[in-house]
Motif scaffolding. Structure first.
Motif, short mmCIF file in Angstrom:
data_model
loop_
_atom_site.label_atom_id
_atom_site.label_comp_id
_atom_site.label_asym_id
_atom_site.label_seq_id
_atom_site.Cartn_x
_atom_site.Cartn_y
_atom_site.Cartn_z
N ASP A 68 37.69 40.56 33.65
CA ASP A 68 37.38 41.54 32.61
C ASP A 68 37.44 42.98 33.12
O ASP A 68 36.90 43.89 32.48
CB ASP A 68 36.00 41.26 32.00
N GLY A 69 38.09 43.20 34.28
CA GLY A 69 38.28 44.55 34.78
C GLY A 69 37.19 45.07 35.67
O GLY A 69 37.21 46.25 36.07
N GLY A 70 36.23 44.23 36.00
CA GLY A 70 35.14 44.65 36.86
C GLY A 70 35.40 44.34 38.32
O GLY A 70 36.41 43.75 38.69
N VAL A 71 34.46 44.74 39.15
CA VAL A 71 34.51 44.47 40.59
C VAL A 71 33.14 43.96 41.02
O VAL A 71 32.11 44.57 40.70
CB VAL A 71 34.86 45.73 41.41
N CYS A 72 33.13 42.85 41.73
CA CYS A 72 31.90 42.25 42.23
C CYS A 72 31.89 42.35 43.75
O CYS A 72 32.82 41.88 44.41
CB CYS A 72 31.80 40.79 41.78
N THR A 206 39.26 38.77 46.65
CA THR A 206 39.82 37.84 45.67
C THR A 206 40.20 38.58 44.40
O THR A 206 39.45 39.44 43.93
CB THR A 206 38.79 36.73 45.33
N ASP A 207 41.36 38.25 43.86
CA ASP A 207 41.85 38.85 42.63
C ASP A 207 41.91 37.78 41.55
O ASP A 207 42.73 36.87 41.60
CB ASP A 207 43.24 39.45 42.85
N GLN A 208 41.00 37.88 40.56
CA GLN A 208 40.95 36.90 39.47
C GLN A 208 41.43 37.49 38.15
O GLN A 208 41.24 36.88 37.09
CB GLN A 208 39.50 36.41 39.29
N ARG A 209 42.08 38.64 38.20
CA ARG A 209 42.48 39.30 36.96
C ARG A 209 43.51 38.50 36.18
O ARG A 209 43.57 38.58 34.95
CB ARG A 209 43.01 40.71 37.27
N GLN A 210 44.34 37.75 36.89
CA GLN A 210 45.31 36.88 36.24
C GLN A 210 45.08 35.46 36.78
O GLN A 210 45.61 35.11 37.83
CB GLN A 210 46.74 37.35 36.53
N VAL A 212 46.15 32.58 36.38
CA VAL A 212 47.30 31.75 36.76
C VAL A 212 47.85 32.16 38.12
O VAL A 212 48.37 31.34 38.88
CB VAL A 212 48.41 31.84 35.68
N GLU A 213 47.71 33.45 38.44
CA GLU A 213 48.23 33.98 39.70
C GLU A 213 47.10 34.49 40.60
O GLU A 213 47.28 35.45 41.35
CB GLU A 213 49.23 35.10 39.43
N SER A 214 45.95 33.89 40.52
CA SER A 214 44.81 34.31 41.33
C SER A 214 45.15 34.22 42.82
O SER A 214 45.81 33.28 43.26
CB SER A 214 43.60 33.41 41.03
N ARG A 215 44.71 35.20 43.58
CA ARG A 215 44.98 35.18 45.02
C ARG A 215 43.75 35.66 45.78
O ARG A 215 42.92 36.40 45.26
CB ARG A 215 46.18 36.05 45.37
N SER A 216 43.66 35.19 47.01
CA SER A 216 42.50 35.51 47.83
C SER A 216 42.90 35.59 49.29
O SER A 216 43.75 34.82 49.75
CB SER A 216 41.40 34.45 47.65
#
Length: 387
Positions: A68-72, A206-210, A212-216
């Motif tokens: 949702d565009g946030g950062v944790c 970790t990038d969960q913005r997409q 299907v293409e999540s990467r860490s």
């Protein structure tokens, strides 16, 4: 011009304080309202967590770009204090998120500043449409919500906590940043750099913005500066004629430590990366000292092996750089930087300390590895004679 137009008194002076000043001139605090500024928001929040790990109070830092565009930003430290801070009627958490900081951490050689100028998470809070803070401390989980720099809920006990730590989630305000987005690669570059310069640091991004293409990625490098040199040389086409030469040393004369790693590759390019207290520098006394030490050691060995004649001048610091890849990192208790952006180290004693250490270490390495030494020296001497 009328008298009213010429009038200028105290009533015409606009005073902005706290979050109002930050929102009015965000570039003064984070550099820009584009991607670079967004990156610094993450750094200002991660700053405290990284220093908790380096101080031995936490084991890891996790940064997640949410769908949702946030950062944790989460850590497993003891948790930000929730008791009253400084007699001002606010908790330690509120003080951290609603007051300007003068700098991150406790100071000293091992303290790291990630952000633009170490102003702290209050700036992030002021530039976020929403921020959620969770503190797990003494078996209790506490939560509080903020909006644009102001607490909108009291600190509330949310139930029992498993373990300890602090989690800060923020959503940048689109009124400030428009459609700018976080750069995963830009964040990864700085976090990788920090992990390479601090062996005990573990950071995951970790990038969960997409989905299907999540990467860490996870960064932890037990080899320190040696691993950094290997990373820099990973794209080299020609094989390196030498192994990586590296050492660490504490020197009380400079009230700090140094970690240096370098090698000559098959390339003709020079690549020297330098840092002071884990902050990237464009040069300074640590780099000058490194070059002094390499030139002195190489010249002495070349004369001993008669690769230089009696009439040949000493090799200069400009002549030893062809194919050289190096990382020069110093950590001093009281760094003296030239200029506000801290890109040039000025501590005078650092030059002599680093120069002496590099000369001694490289001198021993040349004696112990004669075949490699001849290959490196022959290349340097021939290049010096061509020029």
């Amino acid at each position: 011009m009328t008298e009213d137009a010429n009038r200028y008194d105290a009533s015409q002076i606009q005073v902005l304080e706290g979050w109002e000043a930050i929102r009015k001139r965000p570039g003064m605090y984070i550099g820009s309202t584009g991607e670079r500024g967004l990156r610094h928001l993450v750094f200002e929040v991660a700053d405290r967590a990284v220093n908790e790990v380096l101080a031995g109070h936490a084991g890891f830092v996790d940064i997640t770009l949410t769908p949702d565009g946030g950062v944790c930003v989460a850590d497993d430290g003891p948790g930000v204090p929730i008791s009253e801070a400084g007699g001002a009627g606010s908790t330690g958490l509120e003080a951290m998120l609603t007051r300007m900081q003068t700098g991150a951490g406790t100071g000293g050689r091992n303290d790291v500043t990630l952000g633009f100028c170490g102003v702290g998470p209050f700036v992030v809070n002021a530039l976020s449409r929403r921020m959620m803070a969770e503190v797990r401390r003494d078996g209790v989980c506490w939560v509080q919500e903020y909006a644009r720099g102001v607490a909108v809920t009291p600190l509330t006990e949310a139930g029992p906590a498993t373990g300890s730590g602090t989690t800060i989630v923020f959503w940048p305000d689109s009124d400030i940043f428009g459609t700018a987005e976080f750069s995963f690669d830009g964040l990864a570059e700085r976090f990788r750099e920090l992990a390479l310069l601090n062996r005990g640091l573990e950071i995951s991004l970790t990038d969960q913005r997409q989905p299907v293409e999540s990467r860490s990625v996870r960064f932890q490098f037990p080899g320190g500066a040696r691993d950094f040199v290997a990373f820099l040389d990973a794209q080299a086409v020609a094989p390196a004629p030498t192994d990586t030469i590296g050492f660490e040393r504490e020197d009380p004369r400079m009230a700090g430590t140094m970690e240096v790693a370098f090698r000559w590759s098959g390339s003709r390019e020079e690549l020297v990366r330098s840092f002071a207290n884990s902050w990237p520098t464009a040069g300074g006394t640590h780099v000058v000292g490194f070059r002094d030490g390499v030139a002195a050691a190489v010249t002495a060995y070349a004369r001993e092996r008669r690769l230089l004649t009696a009439t040949d001048p000493d090799l200069s610091t400009d002549q030893i750089g062809e194919g050289l890849t190096a990382v020069v990192s110093v950590k001093v208790d009281d760094p003296e930087f030239h200029g506000a952006i801290r890109n040039v180290l000025g501590n005078a004693t650092v030059r002599a300390c680093v120069g002496q250490a590099v000369q001694e270490h490289l001198g021993r390495w040349l004696e112990e590895h004669p075949e490699h030494a001849v290959a490196v020296l022959d290349r340097i001497v021939q290049a010096a004679r061509r020029n």
